[in-house]
Design a protein around this motif. Structure first.
Motif, mmCIF file in Angstrom:
data_model
loop_
_atom_site.group_PDB
_atom_site.id
_atom_site.type_symbol
_atom_site.label_atom_id
_atom_site.label_comp_id
_atom_site.label_asym_id
_atom_site.label_seq_id
_atom_site.Cartn_x
_atom_site.Cartn_y
_atom_site.Cartn_z
ATOM 1 N N ALA A 255 0.901 -1.099 -0.079
ATOM 2 C CA ALA A 255 0.045 0.214 0.440
ATOM 3 C C ALA A 255 0.997 1.360 0.151
ATOM 4 N N ARG A 256 1.712 1.059 0.672
ATOM 5 C CA ARG A 256 3.092 2.569 0.594
ATOM 6 C C ARG A 256 3.757 3.088 -0.341
ATOM 7 N N ALA A 257 3.394 1.241 -1.203
ATOM 8 C CA ALA A 257 4.178 1.812 -2.680
ATOM 9 C C ALA A 257 3.043 2.077 -3.586
ATOM 10 N N ALA B 221 1.306 8.008 -6.979
ATOM 11 C CA ALA B 221 0.334 8.381 -6.536
ATOM 12 C C ALA B 221 0.641 9.778 -6.290
ATOM 13 N N GLN B 222 1.278 10.046 -5.053
ATOM 14 C CA GLN B 222 1.919 11.304 -4.565
ATOM 15 C C GLN B 222 3.073 11.808 -5.978
ATOM 16 N N ALA B 223 3.956 11.240 -6.570
ATOM 17 C CA ALA B 223 4.626 11.294 -7.219
ATOM 18 C C ALA B 223 3.529 11.406 -8.385
ATOM 19 N N LEU B 224 2.072 11.426 -8.890
ATOM 20 C CA LEU B 224 1.583 11.962 -10.226
ATOM 21 C C LEU B 224 1.666 12.932 -9.629
ATOM 22 N N LEU B 225 0.769 13.646 -8.690
ATOM 23 C CA LEU B 225 0.652 15.052 -7.781
ATOM 24 C C LEU B 225 1.668 15.576 -8.186
ATOM 25 N N ALA B 226 3.027 15.159 -8.475
ATOM 26 C CA ALA B 226 3.991 16.515 -8.002
ATOM 27 C C ALA B 226 4.400 16.334 -9.742
#
Length: 592
Positions: free
Chosen positions: A105-107, A112-117
């Motif tokens: 789940a953390r991966a 998702a956070q990388a996509l946001l950035a």
């Protein structure tokens, strides 16, 4: 308020609830997959990049909720991806996040956070590149830009695509004002874009969607900037309903229509726009406003959320990688098609519209023959772009001594017309406004225009006889001198063995026609047309005896390059004394 409209906070996705704007800035915490689906379906979150990132966070929520049960997470991911079928970013981002599930789940959350950035970075890059293009094809003054729906940081998590380009232009002091379509039926333009522009301090006016074409017709729009929800392999663009109508109007009035989107919106797996599934929205969106009925009960409704704009109506598609599709093609190879709109049966019809010579509001201005609308000043459609490109190349050829005094002429084809340099002007001082629009069929100039080049008939003859979209006629010294060697009447100068022959479309040998020079240019034009029709496979260059050379091609750059190749070839002949290398010089004399 921060730049980003989406964030992750202690196990929840936090988004601006776009349904509440402009009356209230409300943040929405989303902590379950069902809430993600509801937020996307009800347009609390909307805009292709924004729903993509939100969908990726939805997969992360599913991964934490069903840790160790990959099948359950995959099923939830499929539910999320299916909420809105038209925007490709949603399924793309969901797939990206789901691919990290083997890492836990953390991966998935990290993806998702990388996509946001990433979204913020690519939007800014796309906006910068789109602004560069707009400034290249539009006049060097503050511009009047029309935009549709909402393509700012609300739609993209950060900065924006088309609205981001407007922000860049405003920072460069290149925006006079923005005309904002209200964007029926949910008023994303009125509620969201006007709110973002006000927040950014950018001058703007709101208009009803149906007024956009009239704004173009009356000279109030220099450029149209829109976003995209899906871009197919052939360049068709799915975007908010109403975009197609804007593209048709822009083509009619020769106004650049530029699409700005991240690479993630491109869908190479979908060949054409006809294959795009267009989402249909609820009837209540157009039969009532704020719960108040605006149509009789039971009225049948057609409410597509999107439409699809064909690629031939699009001036350019710009992503973070730059211009990925264009009908301009830098050398104006697409200028001919850029001035054409689709007819009712899909066939081409010449895009009409007002000329670009005089200002709106000038009572003495010539008027368009069909609409009675004053001619528009300073537009930035294909005619102005072509004029700017012609002027730039003319100045460079003047500097080389190929267009001395007022000699030489250059043209670009625009549909059934051609744009050509005006008569009696120094080619070292040309401006876009110095060009004259003439009919290809008979070389007649537009009413009220300055006098076209005296050699217009040669250009139009080439357009009638070939598929060329650009012609360059120059007086370079070596080619002009060599053409004097030709015999009387039509002749051919043959060149063999030189590498430069390849630049003229031949392999090892090419015979370049020599047309006699006459005071009657119409006679030269007739001879050129007859020659080209008799030998359609001949080289794309010719000599006019003792006068100069003419070259043509699929773009202005190609026509110029061919003229350069012929002049360089003639210079080599002067240096070697031979037009054919690898054969006896005596044989050469009999092989003209």
């Amino acid at each position: 308020m921060g730049e980003s409209s989406i964030s992750w906070d202690r196990g929840a996705v936090v988004v601006i609830d776009q349904r509440a704007l402009p009356g209230e800035l409300r943040w929405l915490r989303i902590s379950t997959v069902d809430e993600v689906i509801e937020a996307i379906a009800t347009l609390a979150v909307r805009g292709a990049p924004a729903i993509g990132v939100t969908g990726a966070f939805g997969v992360a929520l599913a991964a934490f909720a069903h840790e160790g049960d990959d099948a359950a997470v995959t099923a939830e991911a499929r539910r999320i991806a299916a909420v809105r079928p038209t925007a490709v970013n949603l399924s793309w981002a969901v797939a990206r996040a789901l691919a990290r599930l083997p890492g836990g789940a953390r991966a998935v959350l990290a993806e998702a956070q990388a996509l946001l950035a990433q979204d913020g970075r690519v939007n800014r890059a796309a906006a910068e590149r789109a602004a560069d293009l707009v400034q290249r094809v539009c006049p060097d003054r503050p511009l009047r830009v029309l935009t549709h729906c909402n393509t700012g940081r609300l739609a993209t998590t950060s900065f924006g695509t088309a609205l981001g380009a407007i922000r860049v232009l405003a920072a460069r002091e290149a925006i006079e004002s923005v005309l904002v379509d209200e964007t029926r039926p949910l008023l994303q333009g009125a509620r969201l874009t006007a709110w973002e522009l006000a927040e950014a301090g950018i001058a703007h006016r709101l208009t009803i969607d149906a007024a956009a074409a009239w704004a173009m017709a009356t000279g109030q729009v220099d450029c149209v900037l829109v976003g995209a929800d899906r871009i197919t392999a052939d360049g068709a663009v799915a975007n908010k309903i109403g975009t197609y109508a804007l593209a048709l109007a822009a083509a009619r009035h020769r106004i650049p229509f530029v699409v700005v989107a991240p690479e993630s919106t491109r869908d190479p797996g979908t060949a054409t726009g006809a294959q795009i599934v267009v989402e249909q929205r609820a009837a209540a969106e157009i039969t009532e406003i704020a719960g108040v009925p605006t149509a009789p009960e039971g009225t049948a409704v057609f409410n597509p959320a999107f439409d699809v704009t064909p690629p031939d109506l699009i001036t350019a598609v710009v992503t973070e990688n730059g211009v990925v599709y264009s009908t301009l093609d830098d050398g104006l190879a697409g200028a001919r098609s850029a001035g054409i709109a689709a007819g009712p049966e899909g066939g081409p019809v010449a895009a009409g519209g007002v000329r670009t010579a005089v200002g709106v509001g000038d009572d003495t201005a010539p008027r368009d023959g069909t609409s009675g609308i004053p001619a528009r000043d300073g537009g930035c459609g294909p005619e102005v772009v072509a004029g700017q490109r012609i002027a730039g190349i003319a100045r460079s050829l003047y500097a080389r001594g190929w267009m001395p005094g007022t000699a030489g002429n250059i043209s670009v084809r625009l549909g059934e017309d051609a744009l050509i340099t005006g008569s009696g002007l120094s080619k070292g001082e040309l401006r876009a406004a110095d060009m004259v629009r003439v009919r290809v069929a008979d070389s007649v100039a537009a009413a009220g225009a300055r006098r076209a080049s005296a050699e217009t008939a040669i250009h139009t003859a080439i357009y009638r006889a070939t598929e060329a979209t650009a012609v360059v006629h120059v007086h370079p010294p070596y080619a002009t001198a060599l053409s004097a060697d030709a015999g009387p009447g039509p002749d051919v100068l043959r060149f063999s063995g030189y590498e430069l022959i390849k630049g003229l479309g031949a392999a090892v040998s090419v015979g370049v026609p020599v047309v006699s020079n006459h005071a009657d240019v119409a006679r030269i034009g007739a001879e050129v047309e007859a020659l080209l029709r008799a030998d359609p496979q001949g080289p794309p260059v010719l000599f006019i005896a003792g006068h100069g050379i003419t070259a043509w091609g699929a773009s202005l750059a190609q026509a110029r390059d061919r003229a350069e190749c012929l002049e360089a070839l003639c210079e080599l002949v002067r240096l070697t004394g031979r037009r054919e290398i690898g054969v006896l010089s005596g044989a050469e004399e009999g092989s003209k």
